[in-house]
Design a protein around this motif. Structure first.
Motif, PDB file in Angstrom:
ATOM      1  N   ARG A   3      -2.147  24.543  52.338  1.00  0.00           N
ATOM      2  CA  ARG A   3      -3.584  24.456  52.114  1.00  0.00           C
ATOM      3  C   ARG A   3      -4.287  25.741  52.525  1.00  0.00           C
ATOM      4  O   ARG A   3      -5.417  25.955  52.190  1.00  0.00           O
ATOM      5  CB  ARG A   3      -4.129  23.245  52.837  1.00  0.00           C
ATOM      6  CG  ARG A   3      -3.684  21.992  52.105  1.00  0.00           C
ATOM      7  CD  ARG A   3      -4.317  20.781  52.685  1.00  0.00           C
ATOM      8  NE  ARG A   3      -4.147  19.644  51.822  1.00  0.00           N
ATOM      9  CZ  ARG A   3      -3.019  18.995  51.620  1.00  0.00           C
ATOM     10  NH1 ARG A   3      -1.925  19.377  52.199  1.00  0.00           N
ATOM     11  NH2 ARG A   3      -2.966  17.952  50.838  1.00  0.00           N
ATOM     12  N   GLY A   4      -3.633  26.597  53.280  1.00  0.00           N
ATOM     13  CA  GLY A   4      -4.086  27.949  53.588  1.00  0.00           C
ATOM     14  C   GLY A   4      -5.566  28.100  53.819  1.00  0.00           C
ATOM     15  O   GLY A   4      -6.219  27.286  54.464  1.00  0.00           O
ATOM     16  N   ALA A   5      -6.134  29.167  53.286  1.00  0.00           N
ATOM     17  CA  ALA A   5      -7.501  29.572  53.552  1.00  0.00           C
ATOM     18  C   ALA A   5      -8.530  28.614  52.985  1.00  0.00           C
ATOM     19  O   ALA A   5      -9.643  28.552  53.463  1.00  0.00           O
ATOM     20  CB  ALA A   5      -7.740  30.975  53.000  1.00  0.00           C
ATOM     21  N   PHE A   6      -8.189  27.852  51.947  1.00  0.00           N
ATOM     22  CA  PHE A   6      -9.205  27.006  51.345  1.00  0.00           C
ATOM     23  C   PHE A   6      -9.251  25.613  51.946  1.00  0.00           C
ATOM     24  O   PHE A   6     -10.015  24.773  51.502  1.00  0.00           O
ATOM     25  CB  PHE A   6      -9.058  26.946  49.817  1.00  0.00           C
ATOM     26  CG  PHE A   6      -7.718  26.497  49.333  1.00  0.00           C
ATOM     27  CD1 PHE A   6      -6.735  27.418  49.056  1.00  0.00           C
ATOM     28  CD2 PHE A   6      -7.453  25.159  49.143  1.00  0.00           C
ATOM     29  CE1 PHE A   6      -5.503  27.009  48.603  1.00  0.00           C
ATOM     30  CE2 PHE A   6      -6.230  24.748  48.677  1.00  0.00           C
ATOM     31  CZ  PHE A   6      -5.253  25.684  48.411  1.00  0.00           C
ATOM     32  N   GLY A   7      -8.442  25.351  52.980  1.00  0.00           N
ATOM     33  CA  GLY A   7      -8.538  24.107  53.717  1.00  0.00           C
ATOM     34  C   GLY A   7      -7.845  22.938  53.045  1.00  0.00           C
ATOM     35  O   GLY A   7      -7.098  23.095  52.097  1.00  0.00           O
ATOM     36  N   ARG A   8      -8.117  21.755  53.554  1.00  0.00           N
ATOM     37  CA  ARG A   8      -7.456  20.539  53.089  1.00  0.00           C
ATOM     38  C   ARG A   8      -7.975  20.072  51.743  1.00  0.00           C
ATOM     39  O   ARG A   8      -7.269  19.431  50.988  1.00  0.00           O
ATOM     40  CB  ARG A   8      -7.637  19.444  54.136  1.00  0.00           C
ATOM     41  CG  ARG A   8      -7.012  18.141  53.733  1.00  0.00           C
ATOM     42  CD  ARG A   8      -6.956  17.172  54.877  1.00  0.00           C
ATOM     43  NE  ARG A   8      -6.598  15.859  54.442  1.00  0.00           N
ATOM     44  CZ  ARG A   8      -5.411  15.512  53.964  1.00  0.00           C
ATOM     45  NH1 ARG A   8      -4.475  16.386  53.845  1.00  0.00           N
ATOM     46  NH2 ARG A   8      -5.165  14.272  53.607  1.00  0.00           N
ATOM     47  N   THR A   9      -9.201  20.385  51.440  1.00  0.00           N
ATOM     48  CA  THR A   9      -9.776  19.885  50.194  1.00  0.00           C
ATOM     49  C   THR A   9     -10.286  21.033  49.335  1.00  0.00           C
ATOM     50  O   THR A   9     -10.532  22.138  49.815  1.00  0.00           O
ATOM     51  CB  THR A   9     -10.948  18.915  50.471  1.00  0.00           C
ATOM     52  OG1 THR A   9     -11.960  19.620  51.160  1.00  0.00           O
ATOM     53  CG2 THR A   9     -10.486  17.714  51.265  1.00  0.00           C
ATOM     54  N   ALA A  27     -10.197  28.056  37.910  1.00  0.00           N
ATOM     55  CA  ALA A  27      -9.543  29.358  38.029  1.00  0.00           C
ATOM     56  C   ALA A  27     -10.051  30.317  36.961  1.00  0.00           C
ATOM     57  O   ALA A  27     -10.170  31.517  37.210  1.00  0.00           O
ATOM     58  CB  ALA A  27      -8.023  29.201  37.937  1.00  0.00           C
ATOM     59  N   ALA A  28     -10.376  29.807  35.777  1.00  0.00           N
ATOM     60  CA  ALA A  28     -10.933  30.651  34.716  1.00  0.00           C
ATOM     61  C   ALA A  28     -12.277  31.236  35.131  1.00  0.00           C
ATOM     62  O   ALA A  28     -12.676  32.301  34.653  1.00  0.00           O
ATOM     63  CB  ALA A  28     -11.079  29.851  33.425  1.00  0.00           C
ATOM     64  N   LEU A  29     -12.942  30.551  36.052  1.00  0.00           N
ATOM     65  CA  LEU A  29     -14.217  31.041  36.596  1.00  0.00           C
ATOM     66  C   LEU A  29     -13.988  31.878  37.857  1.00  0.00           C
ATOM     67  O   LEU A  29     -14.903  32.062  38.652  1.00  0.00           O
ATOM     68  CB  LEU A  29     -15.146  29.856  36.901  1.00  0.00           C
ATOM     69  CG  LEU A  29     -15.554  29.030  35.689  1.00  0.00           C
ATOM     70  CD1 LEU A  29     -16.285  27.758  36.124  1.00  0.00           C
ATOM     71  CD2 LEU A  29     -16.428  29.859  34.753  1.00  0.00           C
ATOM     72  N   LEU A  30     -12.762  32.344  38.026  1.00  0.00           N
ATOM     73  CA  LEU A  30     -12.347  33.210  39.133  1.00  0.00           C
ATOM     74  C   LEU A  30     -12.328  32.510  40.486  1.00  0.00           C
ATOM     75  O   LEU A  30     -12.536  33.143  41.528  1.00  0.00           O
ATOM     76  CB  LEU A  30     -13.200  34.476  39.183  1.00  0.00           C
ATOM     77  CG  LEU A  30     -13.232  35.302  37.899  1.00  0.00           C
ATOM     78  CD1 LEU A  30     -14.093  36.544  38.085  1.00  0.00           C
ATOM     79  CD2 LEU A  30     -11.834  35.688  37.473  1.00  0.00           C
ATOM     80  N   ASP A  31     -12.080  31.219  40.483  1.00  0.00           N
ATOM     81  CA  ASP A  31     -11.926  30.453  41.719  1.00  0.00           C
ATOM     82  C   ASP A  31     -10.497  30.665  42.225  1.00  0.00           C
ATOM     83  O   ASP A  31      -9.539  30.081  41.718  1.00  0.00           O
ATOM     84  CB  ASP A  31     -12.197  28.975  41.443  1.00  0.00           C
ATOM     85  CG  ASP A  31     -12.139  28.113  42.697  1.00  0.00           C
ATOM     86  OD1 ASP A  31     -11.434  28.489  43.661  1.00  0.00           O
ATOM     87  OD2 ASP A  31     -12.796  27.056  42.702  1.00  0.00           O
ATOM     88  N   ARG A  32     -10.356  31.527  43.221  1.00  0.00           N
ATOM     89  CA  ARG A  32      -9.030  31.872  43.741  1.00  0.00           C
ATOM     90  C   ARG A  32      -8.344  30.685  44.408  1.00  0.00           C
ATOM     91  O   ARG A  32      -7.121  30.564  44.356  1.00  0.00           O
ATOM     92  CB  ARG A  32      -9.133  33.037  44.718  1.00  0.00           C
ATOM     93  CG  ARG A  32      -9.496  34.336  44.038  1.00  0.00           C
ATOM     94  CD  ARG A  32      -9.626  35.465  45.060  1.00  0.00           C
ATOM     95  NE  ARG A  32     -10.097  36.681  44.445  1.00  0.00           N
ATOM     96  CZ  ARG A  32      -9.302  37.599  43.922  1.00  0.00           C
ATOM     97  NH1 ARG A  32      -8.007  37.437  43.944  1.00  0.00           N
ATOM     98  NH2 ARG A  32      -9.817  38.679  43.369  1.00  0.00           N
TER      99      ARG A  32
END
Length: 196
Positions: A3-9, A27-32
């Protein structure tokens, strides 16, 4: 799943529950963070496939990284006519073919089962040795197949893709996939006869 940097959710949901289509749009909207979930979810299967098609771990890693880089830049054009998984396999298969063209030979040197899947402390050493010999024989038989039938067999028997999905990944027809699978299975049955 990491879950790294973006947390559990992600998006207010457990990341494991988010459908691929939603992740692809994000992701197409550049959501890493969404793209990381895509990589975590599909990366192992893409790596497995590329590893069994190529003969070098570094080539495999490069191929999969190139595939994900291409996916990242192409996601805005992803129309969803196929599943995200199939689309990612198609990109990876293209990168594998490119890598194979750059080289003079293709091979499958490692055991069919990844090293971390092998029980190194088997209770029955004789049975373990038989299993290793069987996998080596399967590897040798797979190496003898041309890339098309080998790819079709791996995508069907290992990754569980449908004939239609394999045709899409390979850029061919389902009839060709059937023929490639028939050829691969026939070859493997013949070569593995001693193991029956």
């Amino acid at each position: 799943m990491r879950r790294g940097a973006f947390g559990r959710t992600l998006l207010g949901m457990d990341a494991d529950e988010i459908p691929d289509e939603v992740l692809a749009r994000r992701a197409a909207l550049l959501d890493r963070a969404a793209f990381r979930v895509i990589v975590d979810r599909h990366g192992p299967a893409l790596y497995r496939y590329a590893r069994r098609m190529l003969d070098d771990p570094q080539d495999t890693e490069d191929c999969v990284q190139e595939a994900f880089a291409a996916a990242w830049t192409s996601l805005p054009q992803f129309a969803g006519r196929s599943s995200l998984r199939t689309w990612l396999f198609a990109i990876t298969a293209h990168k594998v073919r490119s890598s194979q063209r750059r080289r003079t030979r293709t091979a499958l040197p490692l055991p069919f089962v990844a090293d971390d899947e092998v029980d190194r402390h088997a209770v029955d050493p004789e049975r373990s040795a038989e299993g290793t010999d069987l996998l080596e024989a399967l590897n040798a038989a797979l190496r003898e197949l041309p890339p098309g039938p080998r790819s079709a067999w791996l995508l069907r028997e290992v990754e569980g893709l449908s004939y239609e999905q394999i045709a899409e990944v390979s850029g061919t027809t389902t009839s060709t996939v059937r023929g490639q699978l028939h050829r691969a299975r026939g070859h493997l049955v013949q070569r593995m006869e001693a193991w029956r």
